[in-house]
Write an enzyme that holds these catalytic residues in place. Structure first.
Site, short mmCIF file in Angstrom:
data_model
loop_
_atom_site.label_atom_id
_atom_site.label_comp_id
_atom_site.label_asym_id
_atom_site.label_seq_id
_atom_site.Cartn_x
_atom_site.Cartn_y
_atom_site.Cartn_z
N GLU A 1 0.87 -1.18 0.00
CA GLU A 1 0.00 0.00 0.00
C GLU A 1 0.90 1.22 0.00
O GLU A 1 1.82 1.32 0.81
CB GLU A 1 -0.83 0.05 1.29
N ASP A 13 -6.50 9.81 9.80
CA ASP A 13 -5.21 9.29 10.23
C ASP A 13 -4.73 9.93 11.52
O ASP A 13 -5.02 11.09 11.80
CB ASP A 13 -4.17 9.51 9.13
N TYR A 45 -11.21 -4.14 3.51
CA TYR A 45 -10.26 -3.67 4.52
C TYR A 45 -11.04 -3.41 5.80
O TYR A 45 -11.85 -2.49 5.86
CB TYR A 45 -9.60 -2.39 4.01
#
Lengths: 281, 402
Positions: free
Chosen positions: A56, A67, A182
């Protein structure tokens, strides 16, 4: 349960191989251009040989809302070093010259892609050798933006699912997913809390009731032991903040990388890969 | 673009105003956003919800705020009759409380136990801390560290009201980073937390919900002007950062073709210098903080920091409905510089005895430009959306006063 029919890519082939080998995969995340475009390319070129099954690559963005501090800082370092989306695609091209099998997934936020132009981006990404996309701020509600065009362009669009994605919502999320799903193992941002393997096992089982796609698990996996524990209950473990953290820590006072940064990153990748490979022995 | 029958029906079911708006958020947040939307759909169609809202507007906020004919400034400009909508007289000193009352009532309906907010100038933070004190809910306010330093009086007020202030150092430490951090908090505390967004931006349903709470401004103006002048105003002018006070003033007039609507963005040192916050005049469409809208950004789609003398306008985006109204041409969007706003601040203080916040000083700066050229029977309404108490130290500094 949805039987998936997305594009055939290196991702789908890799998961078929892993299944045949009877093991889970290691997915590594690094931000393109961190700490410098040159060193970032050097690390990524060797990361598959060190044991990453899927790569990734983060597309740096000024405002990475999902994040934590480690990945935010890595994005800003990369941007400060002059990283751009075209240069990110250049790293993919360089990697493809030496490795035509390891899947590459680009991960990031929508705005830089939108500004680059969706059609142009998909064409260039496909040509460069990108197999999948994870775009954090494009939920299925906005699938017309990039997900559906990506599928047409032969690129997997990988959806995140979270602990908050309940059984009523899962079918909507996996409907156009391809490549893998995911699973974000914590309610939170990257690199903060750690997931409990027992909870993860139950959640992966729940997702598998809705899709036959492989399930990769990420957010909060930092050590080879944690990666192994996740590998026992899922199809792949994703490690990002821990690798990015090594880059952050190994810089001189002016911010330039120390000489052994690359080796240290690759050493952790090797240890993580060993953990993941031994998990089901 | 062709004229629409109505400008007041948006957004569509998915939260879009044509290409603007939407729900560009991470999956972790999406179920929450849908919960807020569902709760909001129910509440807005429930008369009891609005009864409660209106009760607080009247007895706690002090509404309706007056519509005041600024005679000395009208005389000074020598043209249009200039009215101020006095939203600076609201409890807490700005229009922000209209929205925080509305959202905390919704949060209570949803059973949420903890409130978070972002703030730039601190007005929204104060308004949120205030309603949290009123309803006894813990409150965490994210504020860029740059703004913590330049808006100290509001930081102290929030702390006195019991809020926890989290200075945000990530990114560049301004409003956009505070919003990123609030979103991160929300992602991490999904079960019990409600995020009170301070402007008509963010993922659907926030832009429409905040607008609906702020429409109390325009609805009152409509009624008050009919009472005072027997007709609708000819123009309505408001300052725009995210755009909530402007949307609250404009929206009730969108379908009245005769009413000229003007939004005034912050031009900072001048749009040509690149140091400004004029997203509509100096930016282009992009996706940030859950919506597509005009943004200040680089050629590569990286978000830029704005600059304005006013911390409340210092945001690189704008509410998506404004972006749409710009493209349709229904609303005119102009700008005023730091210098022009400072001059308007001083003029208003000396001529009317009203110390305006730096945000509406931008609107007044534009009024000063055009009022003299308008006929004497032209009815102009400017939203005095906040008072300047929070800005006196900063302005004294700019003016070199002791």
């Amino acid at each position: 349960m949805t039987t998936q029919t997305g594009p055939e890519t290196r991702i789908t082939r890799k998961f078929a191989e892993l299944k045949a080998e009877g093991r889970a995969g290691l997915v590594t995340f690094l931000t393109a251009g961190d700490p410098t475009p040159e060193l970032s390319e050097e690390i990524i070129l060797e990361i598959a040989a060190a044991g990453a099954d899927l790569i990734e690559i983060g597309m740096p963005f000024s405002d990475p809302m999902a994040d934590g501090p480690a990945i935010q800082a890595s994005s800003l370092r990369a941007l400060k070093a002059g990283m751009t989306l075209p240069k990110t695609l250049d790293i993919v091209r360089a990697f493809r010259k030496r490795d035509n099998d390891t899947p590459i997934v680009l991960m990031g936020y929508y705005n830089p892609i939108y500004i680059y132009g969706v059609d142009r981006f998909l064409a260039d990404a496909k040509e460069a050798g990108v197999d999948g996309l994870i775009v954090v701020d494009l939920p299925p509600e906005e699938e017309g933006e990039l997900c559906l065009p990506a599928i047409k362009a032969g690129i997997n669009f990988i959806y995140l699912t979270a602990p908050t994605t309940d059984d009523a919502r899962l079918p909507k999320v996996v409907r156009h997913a391809s490549g893998f799903v995911y699973y974000v193992s914590i309610t939170g941002i990257t690199g903060t809390k750690s997931a409990d393997a027992g909870d993860v096992a139950a959640s992966v089982a729940r997702i598998r009731r809705h899709t036959d796609l492989p399930v990769a698990v990420g957010f909060g996996i930092k050590t080879p032991d944690q990666a192994a524990a996740i590998a026992r209950v899922s199809d792949a473990a994703v490690v990002g903040s821990a690798l990015v953290g090594i880059i952050a820590e190994n810089r001189d006072p002016s911010g330039l990388p120390l000489p052994d940064t690359k080796d240290k990153v690759l050493d952790l990748v090797k240890a993580l890969a060993a953990g993941v490979r031994a998990a089901r022995d | 673009m062709s004229k629409l029958n109505t400008y007041r029906e948006g957004p569509d079911e998915s939260g879009h105003f044509d290409i603007y708006g939407g729900r560009y958020v991470a999956e972790t947040l999406m179920p929450l956003i849908l919960q807020v939307q569902e709760a909001w759909e129910k509440a807005k169609n429930d008369a009891a919800f609005w009864d409660e809202f209106n009760r607080y507007m009247k007895h706690y906020v002090g509404r309706p705020s007056p519509l005041y004919l600024a005679e000395r400034l009208t005389e000074e400009f020598g043209g249009a009759k200039v009215y101020f909508k006095r939203d600076e007289l609201n409890h807490t000193g700005a229009h922000k409380i209209n929205n925080t009352i509305g959202q905390i009532l919704l949060a209570r309906r949803m059973g949420k136990k903890r409130i978070i907010a972002e703030t730039g100038a601190g007005q929204h933070g104060v308004a949120t801390a205030t309603v949290c004190a009123l309803f006894g809910l813990p409150c965490v306010v994210y504020m860029g560290e740059t703004d913590v330093a330049r808006q100290r009086p509001n930081v102290v007020r929030m702390k006195m009201l019991g809020a926890e202030i989290v200075p945000v150092t990530a990114g560049t430490g301004t409003l956009k980073d505070a919003m990123n951090e609030a979103l991160r908090d929300w992602v991490s505390n999904v079960e019990d937390t409600f995020y009170i967004i301070g402007t008509v931006a963010g993922p659907h349903p926030y832009p429409a919900m905040v607008r609906d709470f702020q429409c109390v401004i325009g609805n009152e103006v409509r009624e008050q002007m009919m009472e005072m002048e027997g007709r609708l105003p000819d123009s309505c002018i408001a300052a725009i950062g995210g755009g909530s006070n402007a949307m609250g003033l404009f929206h009730p007039f969108l379908d009245d073709e005769s009413v000229h609507l003007i939004g005034v963005e912050a031009a900072g040192h001048g749009i040509e210098t690149g140091e400004h916050c004029a997203s509509l005049n100096g930016g282009r469409p992009g996706v940030l903080h859950g919506n597509r809208t005009y943004l200040l950004q680089t050629e590569d789609g990286q978000i830029l920091d704005g600059h304005s003398i006013s911390a409340g306008l210092d945001y690189p985006g704008i509410g998506p409905e404004h972006s749409w109204l710009r493209d349709t041409g229904r609303v005119e969007y102009v700008s005023a510089t730091d210098k022009e706003a400072l001059a308007a601040f001083q003029m208003c203080t000396r001529k009317e005895g009203i110390i305006p916040a730096l945000e509406p000083s931008h609107a007044l700066a534009y009024v000063a430009k055009i009022a003299g050229g308008l006929p004497k029977d032209h009815l102009l309404v400017m939203n005095m959306c906040g008072r300047g108490d929070k800005d006196v130290d900063a302005v004294a500094g700019y003016l070199g006063m002791d």
